[in-house]
Design an enzyme around this catalytic site. Structure first.
Site, mmCIF file in Angstrom:
data_model
loop_
_atom_site.group_PDB
_atom_site.id
_atom_site.type_symbol
_atom_site.label_atom_id
_atom_site.label_comp_id
_atom_site.label_asym_id
_atom_site.label_seq_id
_atom_site.Cartn_x
_atom_site.Cartn_y
_atom_site.Cartn_z
ATOM 1 N N ALA A 268 0.985 -1.486 0.119
ATOM 2 C CA ALA A 268 -0.096 -0.053 -0.074
ATOM 3 C C ALA A 268 0.819 1.161 0.004
ATOM 4 O O ALA A 268 2.110 1.055 0.354
ATOM 5 C CB ALA A 268 -0.937 0.033 1.334
ATOM 6 N N GLU A 304 -0.281 3.006 6.938
ATOM 7 C CA GLU A 304 -0.436 3.862 5.872
ATOM 8 C C GLU A 304 -0.850 5.094 6.681
ATOM 9 O O GLU A 304 -0.530 6.361 6.272
ATOM 10 C CB GLU A 304 -1.093 3.446 4.891
ATOM 11 C CG GLU A 304 -0.622 2.427 4.025
ATOM 12 C CD GLU A 304 1.150 2.186 3.551
ATOM 13 O OE1 GLU A 304 1.677 3.276 3.489
ATOM 14 O OE2 GLU A 304 1.625 1.191 3.522
ATOM 15 N N GLU A 326 10.274 4.878 7.276
ATOM 16 C CA GLU A 326 9.594 3.505 7.176
ATOM 17 C C GLU A 326 10.025 2.613 8.516
ATOM 18 O O GLU A 326 9.109 1.791 8.895
ATOM 19 C CB GLU A 326 10.199 3.008 5.868
ATOM 20 C CG GLU A 326 9.487 3.527 4.598
ATOM 21 C CD GLU A 326 8.262 3.259 4.480
ATOM 22 O OE1 GLU A 326 7.518 2.852 5.188
ATOM 23 O OE2 GLU A 326 7.647 3.879 3.489
HETATM 24 N N1 BES Z 1 5.906 3.680 1.195
HETATM 25 C C1 BES Z 1 5.580 2.525 1.308
HETATM 26 C C2 BES Z 1 5.021 1.766 -0.128
HETATM 27 C C3 BES Z 1 6.019 1.998 -1.303
HETATM 28 C C4 BES Z 1 7.182 1.283 -1.207
HETATM 29 C C5 BES Z 1 5.800 2.449 -2.513
HETATM 30 C C6 BES Z 1 8.033 1.249 -2.165
HETATM 31 C C7 BES Z 1 6.658 2.373 -3.513
HETATM 32 C C8 BES Z 1 7.846 1.785 -3.201
HETATM 33 C C9 BES Z 1 4.311 1.848 2.346
HETATM 34 O O1 BES Z 1 4.203 2.784 3.353
HETATM 35 C C10 BES Z 1 4.842 0.635 2.653
HETATM 36 O O2 BES Z 1 5.761 0.705 3.582
HETATM 37 N N2 BES Z 1 4.148 -0.445 2.555
HETATM 38 C C11 BES Z 1 4.579 -1.481 3.024
HETATM 39 C C12 BES Z 1 3.484 -2.261 3.786
HETATM 40 C C13 BES Z 1 3.664 -1.841 5.276
HETATM 41 C C14 BES Z 1 3.009 -2.437 6.242
HETATM 42 C C15 BES Z 1 4.984 -2.168 5.798
HETATM 43 C C16 BES Z 1 4.398 -2.339 1.577
HETATM 44 O O3 BES Z 1 3.854 -2.138 0.778
HETATM 45 O O4 BES Z 1 4.819 -3.688 1.662
HETATM 46 ZN ZN ZN Z 2 5.624 2.728 4.911
#
Ligand code: BES
Ligand code: ZN
Length: 885
Positions: A268, A304, A326
């Protein structure tokens, strides 16, 4: 494909942007065979730099430039230079406006980065560097701008038109088209931009914030999924409340939207006010999603949402700082999940995941610090190290400062840096300023890669009544870093007496004992701590709650581990003692297998697990966790040279022996829990998760005995349950069993029933891909021909190919190299289709150094074949070349 971007980018080369973009006005005209994007950028020279006017270089890829203006003056080809990744021109004044028009092709974008189409709808994914595939821009996170977005599309197919912020105007045009304008009042970098156009339904709710503002909440999905949204909505409201209570963070816009899309590279994305989610992380209801999927939805929605502060209001200066948002946000979502469910179980799951996968990354060719100092393709750095180890670093700061000072630090961080793009150093500085604690040495966790080892020994002096723990830390070399300096390692510990009670802890030099569980900071390469008033030889419980991401060793014998399993006051360490006992027992079996001896299981493991199963006062989820033997991937990670077949055989032998020896208590717990499941409607809450997890692990053991009453119970559970958790377990148990006829029937019935539900079919693919019965690769090849499979959908690739290479280790590592060849073939195809997915899929091949020389040669040969296969994307090139170096 690989162009200028395959150069290495260094943190030390960071420079502030020459120009700023105060306002960004975007217009999208969406058509079936192309999209027109007009961008008006209100720009000025960065006032922090000198007054001269250097050339302006905008990022842009795969754009067809139609028109370019500087302050309303049309520019001709002589006025600018254009390459396949940049547009350069010369401003003549400190403030100016650039207008550009480009044509792009979302309808043929299979990389799923930038603007693309998924199941008929338009959507975007801009992080990290996808915005440059939409328009010419300063696509870097430290350029923050106020965005206004107008989108127009054919009304019938795209009735819903969304972007960030608040809707301010809309209307229809002749020819059946309509438009909408959205304005985002908050400054943001381009990676947080989003747009959606499609035929979507939404569930609407509202949340009243701490300061009594009403926020409209909407979750948009395809019409057929509208019945699977409630759990995500509940999770969102819980997240909003939790962030107010625990971090004092309130939501800031009048509307918060989530959109579910089927084709998404990640889980996401936190776009301001308009999160875009992989449908697998939104949709959940009892009949179609497992308990694990429900918990995943809750965690991802929270993650998110939490980015709205840790990521959006305060963002990253550059992508080297990725863990700033992150790592911090993973720590926040982990604490949220711990508060919503079982804290100990959440910690166990996270630690098992970290030790299996992040430790492997840290020991492999892609090892890098939590704050890397170089990269080629930033998409490759959304890693376990940035996320999981980054979160552990935050957890250690929390441990060292204590909850109150940590909260003061986070308040100061948000207050000091609201609206800014900052660094990990800025975060740590806020923590230091708020707490008065010096974190200078601690910051080595951000700059040194590799997993530290911490060896511990003890000396007990019965006469002096002192007990000394001696710590020795070291850290193996990683690419580009041969020598490491000592880390600050917070070690939470307790000392148990002979009855299993925690002793009062008083260090030499202290006036009085303080507590029975406390945190020692190990800061030197070698360091000892002496406890006084210790009358009898104690048993140490070390690294409680896994207080630091290190490999700890202490010479426990098996009886001591059994004692800790029963008596440690720290739930995590009770589990950990069980894991260490299992590891010792399994390593003994692995040795027996390698020497061609008969395998003999240490009966102490049977006794320990029997005690757990018979104690009905224990938390059932904990019992389930403790019954789970360390996985093959973890046993691989801790091996010097991983013997795939010996690991698999030893573990299966142990499971079989346990199933037979513990048949009675397993059967009894299974039946009692299944009975409860039969009489209770599905609830997605911790105590129900716990009951089903024990029931299901019991069933998976029981089926190993092949007894007819277990087959009957499995079929009953498969057919009569009301939820996917029980149904999928029953299916998985049949798929791994010797009951060929029942297996075939169940697989067929399942596919027939769920053929129209893509997410359920993903689970059907995974269960089969993970089956370790012989001929796994042949089954996967057949499944790739199934009508529900496509390489274009990342969820499908992960469910089938990813599960095969990541979970079916005996088949993937077949001695003839067929698994490696297969994976390389898929990577080569995906390289052209979707480079991010190709590069992630290839991770198992990069671990070649772990295996014996035959497998090493076969794996390397496939990496070399990929390298020679033609035009490689930067993503795949970086991973392959680094893993061969
Ligand atoms: N910002 C990221 C999504 C992302 C990552 C978009 C790399 C583009 C490139 C998002 O906040 C995220 O970290 N998502 C994780 C899930 C989260 C629960 C750790 C994911 O997408 O796996
Ligand atoms: Zn993230």
């Amino acid at each position: 494909m690989r162009t200028e971007q395959s150069k290495t980018i260094y943190l030390k080369d960071y420079q502030a942007p020459d120009y700023l973009i105060d306002e960004t006005h975007l217009t999208f005209e969406l058509f079936e065979d192309h999209t027109l994007v007009h961008a008006q950028l209100v720009m000025r020279r960065n006032p922090a730099l000198s007054a001269d006017l250097p050339a302006l270089t905008l990022d842009g890829q795969q754009l067809e430039l139609l028109e370019l203006k500087l302050d309303d003056r049309e520019l001709t080809a002589a006025d600018y230079t254009l390459t396949d990744s940049h547009l350069t021109l010369q401003p003549t004044q400190a403030s100016f406006v650039i207008d550009s028009s480009v044509r792009i092709h979302p309808e043929s974008n299979t990389a799923l980065e930038g603007l693309y189409k998924s199941s008929g709808m338009f959507c975007t994914q801009c992080e990290a560097e996808g915005f440059r595939k939409i328009t010419y821009y300063l696509d870097r996170p430290d350029v923050m701008s106020k965005f206004t977005t107008t989108l127009s599309a054919e009304q019938h197919s795209y009735p819903v038109l969304l972007s960030n912020g608040n809707p301010i105007a809309s209307g229809s045009e002749e020819g059946g088209r309509h438009w909408a304008t959205w304005e985002d009042p908050f400054m943001k970098p381009a990676y947080l931009f989003a747009l959606v156009a499609g035929d979507l339904w939404c569930v609407e709710d509202k949340f009243t914030t701490l300061s009594s503002r009403d926020v409209t909440l909407r979750i948009y999905v395809e019409p057929e999924n509208i019945d699977k949204v409630q759990h995500a909505m509940d999770s969102l409201k819980k997240s909003m409340k939790w962030d107010e209570e625990v971090y004092g963070r309130e939501y800031d816009l009048d509307i918060f939207m989530i959109v579910a899309v089927n084709d998404f590279n990640m889980g996401a994305m936190e776009n301001k006010g308009l999160n875009i989610f992989n449908s697998s992380c939104v949709l959940a209801r009892a009949e179609t999603a497992t308990d694990a999927a429900h918990q995943r939805v809750e965690a991802v929605v929270a993650h998110e949402y939490f980015h709205n502060w840790s990521g959006n209001r305060v963002t990253c200066r550059d992508w080297f700082q990725l863990s700033l948002k992150e790592g911090f946000t993973v720590f926040r979502d982990a604490e949220f999940s711990a508060d919503m469910n079982s804290r100990t179980v959440k910690r166990i799951e996270d630690v098992a995941y970290l030790r299996t996968h992040q430790f492997a990354e840290d020991a492999g060719p892609m090892a890098h610090p939590v704050r890397p100092d170089a990269y080629m393709e930033i998409s490759n750095f959304y890693t376990l190290t940035i996320y999981e180890k980054g979160s552990e670093v935050l957890r250690m700061i929390h441990t060292l400062l204590g909850n109150e000072a940590f909260r003061k630090g986070s308040d100061l961080y948000f207050e000091r840096h609201d609206g800014q793009a900052v660094t990990c150093d800025d975060f740590v500085k806020a923590m230091e300023d708020a707490s008065g604690i010096d974190l200078t040495q601690f910051k080595r966790w951000y700059t040194q890669a590799g997993t530290p080892r911490l060896a511990v020994s003890e000396t007990f002096d019965a006469v002096a009544k002192t007990y000394t723990l001696n710590f020795t830390q070291s850290c193996p070399a990683t690419p580009g870093q041969s020598d490491k300096l000592p880390f600050v390692i917070p070690v939470e510990l307790g000392l148990l007496d002979a009855r299993g009670n925690d002793l009062p802890l008083r260090l030499q030099g202290e006036a009085a004992a303080s507590g029975t569980s406390r945190v020692l900071s190990v800061t030197e390469a070698q360091q000892s701590f002496t406890f006084v008033d210790i009358a009898e030889q104690p048993l140490p419980s070390l690294l409680r709650g896994f207080s630091a991401p290190v490999k700890l060793s202490f010479p426990y014998d098996r009886d001591q581990l059994m004692f800790l399993m029963q008596h440690d006051s720290d739930g995590f360490n009770r589990w950990e003692a069980g894991q260490q006992l299992s590891v010792q027992v399994l390593q003994e079996l692995i040795g027996q297998h390698q020497r061609g001896e008969q395998l003999v299981l240490d009966q102490r493991l049977v006794t320990a697990l029997r005690t757990l199963l018979q104690d009905e006062s224990l938390d059932q989820a904990m019992v389930a966790e403790m019954l789970s033997l360390p996985g093959e991937a973890y046993l691989t990670e801790i091996s010097e040279v991983a013997d795939v077949d010996a690991i698999h055989n030893a573990r299966e032998f142990a499971r079989q022996q346990l199933a037979e020896a513990l048949f009675e208590p397993l059967w009894q717990r299974y039946q009692a829990n299944r009975e409860l499941s039969r009489n209770t409607a599905y609830v997605a809450e911790a105590e129900h998760f716990a009951r089903r997890s024990l029931q299901n692990i019991a069933l998976s053991y029981l089926m190993l005995t092949g007894k007819p009453q277990v087959l009957a119970a499995t079929l009953e559970q498969y057919e009569a349950c009301d939820n996917m958790t029980e149904r999928l377990t029953a299916l998985a148990v049949l798929v791994g069993s010797k009951f060929e006829v029942e297996r075939g029937k169940a697989l067929e019935a399942f596919a027939e029933h769920f053929k129209d539900n893509a997410l359920v079919m993903d689970q059907w693919f995974s269960v089969q891909a993970a089956s370790t019965l012989p001929d796994g690769l042949a089954r996967v090849r057949v499944l790739m021909e199934h009508p529900a499979f496509t390489l274009k959908n990342p969820n499908k690739v992960r469910a089938l190919i990813g599960a095969f290479a990541g979970q079916n280790l005996v088949n993937f590592h077949a001695a003839d190299g067929s698994g490696y060849r297969f994976l390389a073939d898929q990577v080569i195809v995906l390289n052209a289709l979707n480079p991010q997915i190709a590069s992630r899929l290839l991770a198992p091949l990069t671990r070649w150094r772990k295996y014996g020389s035959e497998r090493q040669a076969l794996m390397k040969a496939e990496l070399e074949r990929i390298l020679a296969s033609g035009e490689l994307s930067a993503d795949v090139y970086e991973v392959v070349s680094k893993s061969l170096a």
